[in-house]
Design a protein around this motif. Structure first.
Motif, mmCIF file in Angstrom:
data_model
loop_
_atom_site.group_PDB
_atom_site.id
_atom_site.type_symbol
_atom_site.label_atom_id
_atom_site.label_comp_id
_atom_site.label_asym_id
_atom_site.label_seq_id
_atom_site.Cartn_x
_atom_site.Cartn_y
_atom_site.Cartn_z
ATOM 1 N N UNK A 129 22.347 -54.259 18.944
ATOM 2 C CA UNK A 129 23.610 -54.888 19.346
ATOM 3 C C UNK A 129 24.120 -54.397 20.696
ATOM 4 N N UNK A 130 23.234 -53.840 21.494
ATOM 5 C CA UNK A 130 23.623 -53.408 22.840
ATOM 6 C C UNK A 130 24.147 -54.618 23.625
ATOM 7 N N UNK A 131 25.211 -54.445 24.390
ATOM 8 C CA UNK A 131 25.801 -55.564 25.132
ATOM 9 C C UNK A 131 24.871 -56.215 26.161
ATOM 10 N N UNK A 132 23.871 -55.464 26.635
ATOM 11 C CA UNK A 132 22.967 -55.996 27.660
ATOM 12 C C UNK A 132 21.547 -56.075 27.103
ATOM 13 N N UNK A 133 20.896 -57.207 27.327
ATOM 14 C CA UNK A 133 19.569 -57.484 26.770
ATOM 15 C C UNK A 133 18.549 -56.392 27.093
ATOM 16 N N UNK A 134 18.594 -55.854 28.294
ATOM 17 C CA UNK A 134 17.602 -54.846 28.695
ATOM 18 C C UNK A 134 17.746 -53.539 27.919
ATOM 19 N N UNK A 135 18.854 -53.338 27.218
ATOM 20 C CA UNK A 135 19.065 -52.131 26.419
ATOM 21 C C UNK A 135 18.653 -52.315 24.962
ATOM 22 N N UNK A 136 18.218 -53.507 24.596
ATOM 23 C CA UNK A 136 17.802 -53.798 23.219
ATOM 24 C C UNK A 136 16.298 -53.611 23.060
ATOM 25 N N UNK A 137 15.843 -53.663 21.814
ATOM 26 C CA UNK A 137 14.407 -53.643 21.553
ATOM 27 C C UNK A 137 13.792 -54.860 22.240
ATOM 28 N N UNK A 138 12.653 -54.690 22.882
ATOM 29 C CA UNK A 138 12.057 -55.821 23.593
ATOM 30 C C UNK A 138 11.413 -56.853 22.675
ATOM 31 N N UNK A 139 11.003 -56.416 21.478
ATOM 32 C CA UNK A 139 10.353 -57.341 20.539
ATOM 33 C C UNK A 139 10.765 -57.000 19.108
ATOM 34 N N UNK A 140 10.506 -57.934 18.226
ATOM 35 C CA UNK A 140 10.770 -57.706 16.805
ATOM 36 C C UNK A 140 9.845 -56.622 16.257
ATOM 37 N N UNK A 141 8.650 -56.480 16.814
ATOM 38 C CA UNK A 141 7.723 -55.437 16.367
ATOM 39 C C UNK A 141 8.308 -54.049 16.626
ATOM 40 N N UNK A 142 8.947 -53.868 17.774
ATOM 41 C CA UNK A 142 9.599 -52.587 18.059
ATOM 42 C C UNK A 142 10.719 -52.319 17.051
ATOM 43 N N UNK A 143 11.493 -53.336 16.749
ATOM 44 C CA UNK A 143 12.564 -53.197 15.766
ATOM 45 C C UNK A 143 11.979 -52.862 14.398
ATOM 46 N N UNK A 144 10.921 -53.545 14.008
ATOM 47 C CA UNK A 144 10.289 -53.287 12.705
ATOM 48 C C UNK A 144 9.804 -51.840 12.615
ATOM 49 N N UNK A 145 9.226 -51.313 13.711
ATOM 50 C CA UNK A 145 8.795 -49.914 13.726
ATOM 51 C C UNK A 145 9.967 -48.978 13.439
ATOM 52 N N UNK A 146 11.088 -49.240 14.087
ATOM 53 C CA UNK A 146 12.256 -48.370 13.911
ATOM 54 C C UNK A 146 12.801 -48.443 12.490
ATOM 55 N N UNK A 147 12.839 -49.635 11.926
ATOM 56 C CA UNK A 147 13.317 -49.776 10.547
ATOM 57 C C UNK A 147 12.356 -49.099 9.572
ATOM 58 N N UNK A 148 11.069 -49.151 9.844
ATOM 59 C CA UNK A 148 10.084 -48.481 8.998
ATOM 60 C C UNK A 148 10.302 -46.971 9.022
ATOM 61 N N UNK A 149 10.564 -46.440 10.193
ATOM 62 C CA UNK A 149 10.838 -45.003 10.301
ATOM 63 C C UNK A 149 12.058 -44.635 9.451
ATOM 64 N N UNK A 150 13.071 -45.488 9.433
ATOM 65 C CA UNK A 150 14.284 -45.215 8.650
ATOM 66 C C UNK A 150 13.997 -45.142 7.152
ATOM 67 N N UNK A 151 12.932 -45.792 6.698
ATOM 68 C CA UNK A 151 12.561 -45.745 5.281
ATOM 69 C C UNK A 151 11.901 -44.427 4.895
ATOM 70 N N UNK A 152 11.517 -43.650 5.884
ATOM 71 C CA UNK A 152 10.799 -42.400 5.650
ATOM 72 C C UNK A 152 11.513 -41.258 6.365
ATOM 73 N N UNK A 153 12.525 -40.678 5.726
ATOM 74 C CA UNK A 153 13.331 -39.631 6.374
ATOM 75 C C UNK A 153 12.513 -38.455 6.901
ATOM 76 N N UNK A 154 11.469 -38.045 6.190
ATOM 77 C CA UNK A 154 10.658 -36.913 6.658
ATOM 78 C C UNK A 154 9.932 -37.285 7.953
ATOM 79 N N UNK A 155 9.379 -38.487 8.014
ATOM 80 C CA UNK A 155 8.711 -38.939 9.244
ATOM 81 C C UNK A 155 9.727 -39.047 10.376
ATOM 82 N N UNK A 156 10.904 -39.529 10.056
ATOM 83 C CA UNK A 156 11.962 -39.647 11.060
ATOM 84 C C UNK A 156 12.300 -38.264 11.616
ATOM 85 N N UNK A 157 12.417 -37.281 10.720
ATOM 86 C CA UNK A 157 12.731 -35.916 11.147
ATOM 87 C C UNK A 157 11.630 -35.362 12.047
#
Length: 178
Positions: A129-157
């Motif tokens: 939700x960054x106000x400027x496009x260049x500050x957002x994830x460039x693709x849905x794949x990048x977003x999916x990677x980040x959400x996957x990390x959130x599912x695994x707290x130890x990996x995130x740490x």
């Protein structure tokens, strides 16, 4: 525009940004539209006659923004922006909503979100939700990677706190980089 199948799988039906190369004279502009509540600031600018931005200039970061609004709404039961607008013309409404989006989400709203969701999710949504496009994830794949990390707290740490274990894909540490 998101339906849930009988197997509980979400199905994206239409974001109303499409075109068909087989239809003579068809372009992104011919089919351009969408729901104001989910539009990125740049998409609103493309809808406004006061801005030079065109529908053809929009890309995946605008869709990432819309998806961020949907995720926020699913988690919080409301969208991140209050879009009550005074009765005014289309252009004035677009300008008002664009300015609200460009100002970003209120810090109190971020605090409320952080209190209700698992660690990592607020950071992912802040980037979506960054106000400027260049500050957002460039693709849905990048977003999916980040959400996957959130599912695994130890990996995130490990990924966020370690300098000796770089991930294979560069997008995997985006939320850890600040």
């Amino acid at each position: 525009n998101i339906l849930v199948s009988d197997s509980a799988s979400p199905k994206l039906v239409d974001f109303n940004i499409s075109s068909c190369s087989k239809v003579e004279g068809a372009s992104a502009t011919a089919y351009f539209g969408g729901s104001l509540a989910y539009m990125s600031p740049e998409q609103m600018e493309a809808c406004s006659p006061r801005h030079q931005r065109t529908a053809e200039s929009l890309g995946p970061p605008s869709d990432i923004y819309a998806l961020g609004v949907v995720i926020w709404e699913l988690l919080m039961g409301r969208r991140p922006f209050e879009d009550d607008v005074p009765q005014s013309g289309r252009t004035a409404t677009l300008d008002l909503l664009t300015n609200r989006r460009r100002a970003g989400i209120d810090e109190n709203a971020w605090k409320q979100l952080a209190a209700k969701v698992p660690p990592g999710i607020p950071e992912v949504l802040r980037k979506c939700l960054a106000p400027h496009a260049e500050d957002r994830f460039p693709t849905a794949a990048h977003l999916a990677d980040q959400l996957t990390i959130c599912l695994h707290p130890k990996a995130q740490e490990i990924l966020c706190n370690s300098t000796t274990f770089p991930p294979r894909r560069s997008g995997m540490t985006e939320m850890c980089m600040g």
